[in-house]
Write a protein that holds these residues in place. Structure first.
Motif, PDB file in Angstrom:
ATOM      1  N   SER A  69       5.799   0.078   2.150  1.00 17.40           N
ATOM      2  CA  SER A  69       7.184   0.343   2.551  1.00 17.40           C
ATOM      3  C   SER A  69       7.453  -0.211   3.947  1.00 17.40           C
ATOM      4  N   GLN A  70       6.472  -0.129   4.833  1.00 14.34           N
ATOM      5  CA  GLN A  70       6.631  -0.686   6.177  1.00 14.34           C
ATOM      6  C   GLN A  70       6.653  -2.212   6.138  1.00 14.34           C
ATOM      7  N   THR A  80      -1.225   0.900   0.370  1.00 13.48           N
ATOM      8  CA  THR A  80      -0.680   2.121  -0.231  1.00 13.48           C
ATOM      9  C   THR A  80       0.842   2.022  -0.239  1.00 13.48           C
ATOM     10  N   ARG A  81       1.502   3.022  -0.838  1.00 14.20           N
ATOM     11  CA  ARG A  81       2.965   3.040  -0.865  1.00 14.20           C
ATOM     12  C   ARG A  81       3.553   3.062   0.543  1.00 14.20           C
ATOM     13  N   HIS A  82       2.984   3.878   1.398  1.00 14.14           N
ATOM     14  CA  HIS A  82       3.505   4.002   2.761  1.00 14.14           C
ATOM     15  C   HIS A  82       3.333   2.692   3.542  1.00 14.14           C
ATOM     16  N   GLU A  83       2.178   2.058   3.393  1.00 14.48           N
ATOM     17  CA  GLU A  83       1.930   0.783   4.080  1.00 14.48           C
ATOM     18  C   GLU A  83       2.873  -0.298   3.562  1.00 14.48           C
ATOM     19  N   SER A  89      12.397   2.298   2.486  1.00  9.91           N
ATOM     20  CA  SER A  89      11.870   3.657   2.605  1.00  9.91           C
ATOM     21  C   SER A  89      10.903   3.943   1.447  1.00  9.91           C
ATOM     22  N   VAL A  90      10.073   4.952   1.638  1.00 16.57           N
ATOM     23  CA  VAL A  90       9.138   5.341   0.574  1.00 16.57           C
ATOM     24  C   VAL A  90       9.893   5.825  -0.660  1.00 16.57           C
TER      25      VAL A  90
END
Length: 83
Positions: free
Chosen positions: A37-38, A32-35, A43-44
């Protein structure tokens, strides 16, 4: 069908386990976007900007946006060399 000896059963079990392990190791997981970004260390909101500007390869499933991390990293590496 003849019955297997214990040694033959053990050999067969080992072969099956090895095949399953190989397939699981080669499976790619979409992020996903959040995963993502990490994984890539941004940052998201920055990721959203990159996505809006068409800077990232994406996979769309309906309205959901997913990423193949290997493809994204390869794409970013290729574009950073050209910059």
């Amino acid at each position: 069908m003849d019955s297997f000896t214990p040694v033959e059963l053990e050999t067969l079990a080992d072969a099956v386990a090895e095949r399953v392990a190989d397939r699981l190791a080669n499976r790619r997981r979409l992020l996903t976007r959040h995963e993502l970004s990490q994984v890539i260390g941004v940052s998201v909101p920055k990721l959203d900007t990159m996505l809006r500007d068409g800077e990232l390869p994406v996979i769309r499933v309906g309205r959901k946006v997913l990423f193949d991390p290997h493809a994204v990293i390869a794409h970013l590496a290729m574009n950073s060399r050209g910059a």
